[in-house]
Write a protein that holds these residues in place. Structure first.
Motif, short mmCIF file in Angstrom:
data_model
loop_
_atom_site.label_atom_id
_atom_site.label_comp_id
_atom_site.label_asym_id
_atom_site.label_seq_id
_atom_site.Cartn_x
_atom_site.Cartn_y
_atom_site.Cartn_z
N THR A 360 44.38 15.29 22.17
CA THR A 360 44.65 14.18 23.08
C THR A 360 46.11 13.77 23.06
N TYR A 390 38.74 7.03 30.59
CA TYR A 390 38.45 5.85 29.77
C TYR A 390 37.52 4.89 30.49
N TYR A 439 35.82 13.50 23.87
CA TYR A 439 36.71 12.51 23.27
C TYR A 439 38.08 12.53 23.95
N ARG A 442 38.01 10.99 27.42
CA ARG A 442 37.76 9.55 27.40
C ARG A 442 38.96 8.75 26.91
N PHE A 443 39.71 9.28 25.95
CA PHE A 443 40.77 8.50 25.33
C PHE A 443 42.17 9.00 25.69
N ILE A 446 44.80 6.29 26.54
CA ILE A 446 45.40 5.55 25.42
C ILE A 446 46.62 6.31 24.91
N VAL A 496 43.63 6.49 19.01
CA VAL A 496 42.71 7.52 19.47
C VAL A 496 41.77 7.94 18.35
N ASP A 499 39.08 5.27 17.70
CA ASP A 499 38.10 5.25 18.79
C ASP A 499 37.17 6.45 18.72
N CYS A 500 37.70 7.61 18.35
CA CYS A 500 36.84 8.80 18.18
C CYS A 500 35.85 8.60 17.06
N GLU A 503 33.04 6.24 18.45
CA GLU A 503 32.33 6.58 19.68
C GLU A 503 30.90 7.03 19.38
N ARG A 569 45.60 0.38 26.26
CA ARG A 569 44.17 0.58 26.37
C ARG A 569 43.64 0.37 27.78
#
Length: 574
Positions: A360, A390, A439, A442-443, A446, A496, A499-500, A503, A569
């Motif tokens: 990411t 996101y 992942y 989604r992120f 960020i 990141v 958040d991973c 999740e 974010r």
């Protein structure tokens, strides 16, 4: 040339890089945008492939109830996060009372508690034989476990309360930053004209803060839509839960895709609200020459009420669940020791989170570099599209990824079979790469947002000097940008990674067989009702989640520092 020698920033910070460099950035950005759009295209494919007979069943039995429940949940959570976030932001930004310095960073602590961990803890804490009701019955001399009227936590109201007290920091942080950046000119004029604190807040400060409120609320609502663990544990059948049960329990991915498309309509409505609000985000910023807000000392009774108003969200959103997890984990360790597979769960979580973070960050660095170096008008829309992941709930993302990933898996398997004669099965889905890709999608916003904030601190004259000396885009990035961006890259990587680790929806649906992470283990123990056995894993997740909160508190929660963290974010609007 004199401006370059003086080191003054140029109006256009994007330095055109013609030739192969521009084509490389354009192609890479287009691939990143296609990667983000792939889940949506997959949903459309599955929904169209499904039988038309599913729609009468969905319309009659699933969509009305699930849609109404989801809308009520969003309305309730939006109300709570607005009241708590705006109220506490106004108190700590504009007033002096005992403990204010502590509250200004402690109000961020609920960010460390994932929603499913919160529900996991409260289901045991608020149980009729749990510590809260048992303590109240002992206090009032009630012996019957059913003799104490107590709100049912397994309800829509319970879900609204729990999600509200952990998501309000998404409103608190930007609104407080905006209050600190606004000028006191209008407030002083209102006081001169005889307006008290209440009218000044309602008629001046609050209207100026509306853009930040709208953005914070929209981000909190996107997190609410992404929730699956808390809603399922509390018996609230939202659209997210309906997607999961339709796919897993009824084995109907077509029906799950059709429900997901309805949910995406709600998501895009929230995105439009956020985009509209972001256009006017700076209306309340401090004008040049304006004075910063002055803090108003509160009288003893008002100070006591302010302390209580700031303490209650912290208590319900962090102290209660964290205390329960610590106590339950201590009891579990004292009785049975650490779970035998704990380090396996930790290793799985660290592995997928680390790989996804590296991927990411590399993609985010590429896209942020493209935004800085390329003047092509098509680059910005591609970058915005690449950040839409996101805004897509994890459950929807997992369902939509199946089509492109299955097609790619089949392509790889057929190629290997034609070359070697061996059958390798599902490479991406079976190895966990599907989870890592989810992942990253989604992120990604960020990572891109964090690195772009670092680029904003590097003068464009640096790029111009490198071009004059013959540096290629690759060398400029490697030798100049990356060293200067290392703090921003580290901060984005930390966000990141955490958040991973937390999740849950995408992890539940895309993990390989017999692959447990800390999040899925907590979910499994809560589903079985064995809360104490999952307390250690839940506590580990909370401790990891505290990392960004601690760093945010240390690097500054005042003014533009807090706003910069928050903007990383905010999902990109298409």
């Amino acid at each position: 040339m004199s401006a370059l020698i003086a080191g003054e920033p140029q109006p256009d910070r994007r330095n055109a890089w013609p030739g192969a460099g521009e084509r490389l950035f354009l192609v890479g950005s287009a691939l990143a945008a296609l990667m983000a759009l792939a889940p949506i295209l997959g949903l459309v494919y599955f929904a169209l492939r499904g039988s038309g007979a599913l729609w009468p069943h969905l319309i009659a039995n699933v969509l009305p109830a699930a849609s109404l429940t989801t809308l009520l949940l969003l309305l309730g959570v939006g109300t709570i996060v607005t009241i708590i976030g705006v109220g506490t932001a106004w108190l700590v930004a504009m007033h002096r009372f005992p403990g204010r310095r502590l509250f200004e960073w402690a109000l961020l602590l609920p960010l460390a508690v994932p929603s499913y961990v919160m529900a996991f803890a409260y289901l045991d804490v608020a149980h009729p034989v749990g510590p809260i009701q048992s303590g109240l019955r002992a206090l009032f001399g009630i012996t019957d476990p059913r003799g104490l009227p107590f709100p049912e936590i397994r309800s829509l109201g319970g879900a609204i309360f729990l999600l509200g007290v952990i998501l309000y920091p998404y409103v608190y942080l930007p609104v407080r930053a905006l209050f600190l950046m606004q000028s006191t000119t209008l407030l002083d004029a209102a006081r001169t004209l005889g307006a008290g604190p209440g009218p000044a807040f309602l008629h001046i400060a609050l209207p100026m803060a509306r853009p930040a409120i709208a953005i914070g609320v929209s981000l909190a609502l996107l997190e609410t839509l992404n929730d699956i663990g808390a809603s399922e544990f509390l018996g609230v059948r939202t659209l997210t839960v309906a997607i999961y049960t339709t796919w897993v329990t009824r084995s109907s991915i077509e029906g799950a895709s059709q429900i997901a498309l309805v949910m995406l309509a709600i998501v895009f409505a929230l995105l439009l609200l956020e985009r509209h609000a972001r256009r006017h985000l700076n209306v309340a910023a401090t004008p040049r020459g304006g004075r910063q807000p002055t803090e108003r000392a509160l009288r003893p009774l008002a100070a006591l009420l302010a302390m209580l108003a700031c303490f209650l969200p912290i208590m319900f959103g962090f102290v209660v669940p964290a205390s329960y997890l610590v106590l339950s984990a201590w009891q579990r360790i004292g009785r049975d020791g650490l779970p035998g597979d704990l380090w396996l769960w930790v290793g799985n979580s660290l592995t997928v989170a680390s790989i996804a973070t590296v991927l990411t960050i590399l993609l985010g660095l590429f896209l942020a570099s493209a935004a800085r170096m390329i003047r092509n008008p098509g680059i910005q829309p591609l970058i915005r599209l690449s950040g839409i992941g996101y805004a897509i709930p994890g459950t929807v993302l997992a369902v939509g990824l199946l089509v492109p990933l299955a097609g790619l898996d089949n392509l790889i398997a057929n190629g290997v079979r034609s070359l070697t004669g061996n059958r390798i099965g599902l490479v991406l889905i079976g190895s966990g790469m599907a989870l890592i890709l989810a992942y990253s999608i989604r992120f990604l916003t960020i990572a891109t947002g964090g690195i772009e904030s670092g680029f904003a601190r590097i003068s464009p004259s640096v790029d111009m000097a490198a071009r004059i000396l013959g540096a290629t885009p690759q060398r400029l990035t490697r030798d100049i940008h990356v060293p200067l961006l290392s703090p921003a890259i580290a901060a984005a990587a930390m966000l990141v990674f955490v958040d991973c680790m937390k999740e849950l929806p995408a992890t539940l649906l895309l993990r390989p067989l017999n692959f447990e992470t800390l999040a899925t283990h907590v979910y499994g123990e809560a589903a079985r009702g064995t809360y104490e056995d999952g307390a250690i894993a839940a506590l580990a997740i909370v401790l990891v989640g505290m990392i960004p909160v601690i760093i945010l508190a240390r690097t500054g929660t005042r003014g533009r520092a807090g706003a910069a963290w928050f903007k990383r974010r905010v999902p990109a609007s298409p």
